[in-house]
Design an enzyme around this catalytic site. Sequence first.
Site, PDB file in Angstrom:
ATOM      1  N   CYS A  23       0.814  -1.227   0.000  1.00  0.00           N
ATOM      2  CA  CYS A  23       0.000   0.000   0.000  1.00  0.00           C
ATOM      3  C   CYS A  23       0.842   1.269   0.000  1.00  0.00           C
ATOM      4  CB  CYS A  23      -0.953  -0.010   1.190  1.00  0.00           C
ATOM      5  SG  CYS A  23      -2.099  -1.399   1.145  1.00  0.00           S
ATOM      6  N   HIS A  65     -11.762  13.021  -4.108  1.00  0.00           N
ATOM      7  CA  HIS A  65     -10.934  13.112  -5.311  1.00  0.00           C
ATOM      8  C   HIS A  65      -9.607  13.836  -5.055  1.00  0.00           C
ATOM      9  CE1 HIS A  65     -14.703  11.844  -7.094  1.00  0.00           C
ATOM     10  NE2 HIS A  65     -13.975  11.358  -8.080  1.00  0.00           N
ATOM     11  N   GLU A 102     -12.804   1.155   3.531  1.00  0.00           N
ATOM     12  CA  GLU A 102     -12.124   1.388   2.257  1.00  0.00           C
ATOM     13  C   GLU A 102     -12.586   0.396   1.203  1.00  0.00           C
ATOM     14  OE1 GLU A 102      -7.870  -0.814   2.589  1.00  0.00           O
ATOM     15  OE2 GLU A 102      -7.995   1.132   3.574  1.00  0.00           O
TER      16      GLU A 102
END
Length: 113
Positions: A23, A65, A102
């Site tokens: 990650c 975003h 998530e």
Amino acid sequence: MKMIVGVSETFSAAHSIPGHWKCGKVHGHNFKVEVEVEGEVKNGMVIDFYDLKKILREIIEKFDHELLNKYIENPTSENICTEIFNELRKRGLNVVRVRVSESPDKWAEIRSH
């Protein structure tokens, strides 16, 4: 009488987890945030759902975003959850639970009870 009410919202964002073998690369998620608050029922409501969702949207709109590392040094689900929990508390809400997912099978959750 005290009661717990809740709302949820979503946002899409990218992040990387510093030092993580997988990650650590920039990647994204469609996050889901669930919030529960507790309070006395007054005029039939603890808080208007509209108002609670508006507050939550105001807190998470900066993340939508975006690269979460701009706002949280180590943007794990746990740290995102903590950030949202603290922001809700700063606004005077009696928060009893915040969950940040998530994905449908991975989440972090804070409970204040």
